[in-house]
Design an enzyme around this catalytic site. Structure first.
Site, PDB file in Angstrom:
ATOM      1  CG  ASP A  43      -2.185   1.037   1.135  1.00  0.00           C
ATOM      2  OD1 ASP A  43      -1.923   1.913   0.679  1.00  0.00           O
ATOM      3  OD2 ASP A  43      -3.308   0.600   1.308  1.00  0.00           O
ATOM      4  CB  SER A  84      -6.480   2.235   0.290  1.00  0.00           C
ATOM      5  OG  SER A  84      -5.054   2.599   0.442  1.00  0.00           O
ATOM      6  CB  THR A 137      -5.720  -2.768   1.176  1.00  0.00           C
ATOM      7  OG1 THR A 137      -5.525  -1.466   1.051  1.00  0.00           O
ATOM      8  CG2 THR A 137      -5.161  -3.584   0.078  1.00  0.00           C
ATOM      9  CD  GLU A 252      -2.913  -3.324   2.868  1.00  0.00           C
ATOM     10  OE1 GLU A 252      -3.582  -3.787   3.701  1.00  0.00           O
ATOM     11  OE2 GLU A 252      -3.055  -2.342   2.388  1.00  0.00           O
ATOM     12  CG  ASP A 257      -1.144   4.473   2.808  1.00  0.00           C
ATOM     13  OD1 ASP A 257      -1.205   5.361   1.945  1.00  0.00           O
ATOM     14  OD2 ASP A 257      -1.795   4.604   3.667  1.00  0.00           O
ATOM     15  CG  HIS A 261      -0.854   8.863   4.819  1.00  0.00           C
ATOM     16  ND1 HIS A 261      -1.434   9.607   3.996  1.00  0.00           N
ATOM     17  CD2 HIS A 261      -1.362   7.607   4.455  1.00  0.00           C
ATOM     18  CE1 HIS A 261      -2.239   9.159   3.288  1.00  0.00           C
ATOM     19  NE2 HIS A 261      -2.237   7.823   3.483  1.00  0.00           N
ATOM     20  CG  ASP A 299      -3.154   0.987  -2.702  1.00  0.00           C
ATOM     21  OD1 ASP A 299      -2.096   1.159  -2.466  1.00  0.00           O
ATOM     22  OD2 ASP A 299      -4.067   0.932  -1.533  1.00  0.00           O
ATOM     23  CG  HIS A 300      -2.552   5.009  -3.426  1.00  0.00           C
ATOM     24  ND1 HIS A 300      -1.595   5.259  -2.357  1.00  0.00           N
ATOM     25  CD2 HIS A 300      -3.549   4.380  -2.793  1.00  0.00           C
ATOM     26  CE1 HIS A 300      -2.229   5.050  -1.180  1.00  0.00           C
ATOM     27  NE2 HIS A 300      -3.238   4.478  -1.356  1.00  0.00           N
TER      28      HIS A 300
HETATM   29 MG    MG Z   1      -4.079  -0.693   2.890  1.00  0.00          MG
HETATM   30 ZN    ZN Z   2      -3.304   6.224   2.530  1.00  0.00          ZN
END
Ligand code: MG
Ligand code: ZN
Length: 362
Positions: A43, A84, A137, A252, A257, A261, A299-300
Site C-alpha cells: 500500500d 485505498s 485494502t 498487504e 502507506d 502519510h 494501489d497508489h
Molecule cells: Mg491498505
Molecule cells: Zn493512504
C-alpha cells in the site's frame, strides 16, 4: 478444505488401474491444475519506495528477481488520485469506483470480487495484512460496503465470506463491537481456529484459520512487529498446499502507506524491507512448487516520496516527501510465474482483475 489424499485416491488410483496397460508412471501424473495466485500489495508503494530496497537493504532485494514488469494508472472513477478503497476495488472487482468504496461501483452496486469468483470455481482463498484485516485494502477482496469506515460491518461480512485464511490486526471489530456481539463463536462455527500458535502447530486442511493479533492495526516494524508478515505468509502457503484445490492469497504491506502519510522515511524503509522479504517467501514458494503466479503492485503512491541528494551531494541520499497524502504517479507491477507476461505494458489498475481471471478462470 479437502485434503490432497482424497484426490489421490479418487483420481490417481483409478487412473493407474485404467491406464496401466498403456501409460507409464509419468503419464499418469499429468493433471491440469488451475494456477495459484499470490497478489502482494504494498500500500502506497510507488517506484521510489520500491527503489529504496536497492539502496537500504543489506542484500539484493527480492524485487530484483522479476523479469516481467509493467505499470498501472491508478486513478479512481472520480479523481486523478485514488484512495485505498477505490484502489483495491479496482484490483478485486475490476471496476474503477469512488474513493472510500469497498466492493461497490459508482452506482453503489455490489460487484463480485476475486474471492467470490475464484471460490466459485474451487479456489481456496486468504488475506493477510499488517493493518486490521477489515481495513480498506483487504476488505475489498471479500466485502461490499459504502464506506471503508464501516469496519464492524466488514468484519460481519468476513465471517459470511468464502475466505479460508486471514491474518492481521482488527480484533476490535470482531469482539469489541458497537452491537456488542462476539463474532468469534460464529467464526468457530464456520470451521475457523482463532489465533493458533503457528510456531508449534502444522496447518491442518480440515480447518480454516483466523489470526487477529492486534486490536486495530498491527505494530510497526520500528515497534518490533518482527517477522509477522513473512511468517504468516509462509504458514498460509503451507496451509493451502495441503489441499487439492488451487488458492488465491492476497498479502498487504499496509504500513508503507502509513509511513508515507507520516513523511517518516525510517518507518517507510523498515516497512518496505519487510514487504520485500515477504515477496521473497512468495517467490521461493512459486519457484519450488511451480504453477503459481506472483504479482507485486500497489494501489497508489503515498507521500510523493523520492530519493533525493543530501544537500546537493550526489553520493548520499536524503529521502524527501512532497505531500502527506497520496499521489498519482504510475505504479510498477512485477509478475512471476504462469501468465506473468500478460502483466507487461502500461494499463489501468482495474485491468489487473481481468488479467488474473484470464489465467485462472479457464
Ligand atoms: Mg491498505
Ligand atoms: Zn493512504
Amino acid at each position: 478444505m479437502k485434503k490432497l489424499i482424497h484426490i489421490y485416491f479418487m483420481i490417481f488410483v483409478p487412473l493407474a488401474i485404467l491406464s496401466s496397460c498403456t501409460l507409464n508412471n509419468q503419464d499418469e501424473e499429468v493433471v491440469e491444475v488451475q494456477p495459484n495466485v499470490i497478489l502482494l500489495i504494498g500500500d502506497g508503494m510507488g517506484l521510489s519506495q520500491l527503489s529504496a530496497a536497492f539502496y537500504y537493504g543489506n542484500t539484493e532485494p527480492y524485487f530484483a528477481r522479476f523479469k516481467e514488469i509493467g505499470f498501472i494508472n491508478t486513478s479512481s472513477a472520480k479523481h486523478k488520485i485514488t484512495d485505498s478503497g477505490a484502489g483495491a476495488t479496482a484490483f478485486a472487482c475490476g471496476v474503477k469506483t469512488y474513493s472510500g468504496a469497498v466492493g461497490l461501483n459508482t452506482d453503489s452496486l455490489e460487484i463480485p470480487n476475486l474471492v467470490e469468483v475464484l471460490s466459485g470455481i474451487g479456489y481456496n482463498t486468504g488475506v493477510i495484512s499488517t493493518s486490521s484485516v477489515t481495513h480498506a485494502t483487504p476488505a475489498c477482496f471479500y466485502a461490499h460496503v459504502k464506506s471503508r469506515a464501516m469496519q464492524d460491518e466488514i468484519a460481519s461480512q468476513l465471517v459470511d465470506s468464502e475466505i479460508d485464511f486471514f491474518a492481521g490486526g482488527g480484533s476490535n471489530y470482531f469482539i469489541n463491537r458497537k452491537d456488542s456481539t462476539n463474532l468469534y463463536p460464529k467464526l468457530e462455527k464456520k470451521g475457523f481456529l482463532i489465533n493458533t500458535d503457528i510456531e508449534s502447530v502444522k496447518p491442518d486442511a480440515d480447518y480454516k484459520y483466523g489470526f487477529l493479533l492486534a486490536k486495530d492495526g498491527m505494530p510497526t516494524m520500528l515497534a518490533n512487529r518482527g517477522d509477522f508478515l513473512p511468517n504468516y505468509t509462509q504458514f498460509a502457503l503451507e496451509y493451502f498446499t495441503q489441499s487439492e484445490e488451487s488458492f488465491f492469497l492476497m498479502v498487504e504491506g499496509s504500513q508503507i502507506d502509513w509511513a508515507g502519510h507520516d513523511n517518516n522515511a525510517e518507518y517507510l524503509i523498515a516497512e518496505l524491507l519487510d514487504f520485500d522479504r515477504t515477496v521473497g517467501v512468495a517467490l521461493d514458494y512459486a519457484k519450488l512448487k511451480g504453477n503459481t503466479l506472483v504479482i507485486v503492485l500497489a494501489d497508489h503512491e503515498t507521500g510523493g516520496f523520492t530519493l533525493a541528494p543530501n544537500d546537493g551531494d550526489y553520493s548520499t541520499i536524503k529521502p524527501a516527501f512532497a505531500t502527506t497524502g497520496h499521489s498519482t504517479t504510475l505504479i510498477p507491477v512485477l509478475a512471476y510465474g504462469p501468465g506473468a507476461n500478460n502483466f507487461k505494458g502500461i494499463y489501468q489498475n482495474n485491468d489487473i482483475y481481468n488479467k488474473i481471471l484470464d489465467l485462472t478462470k479457464k
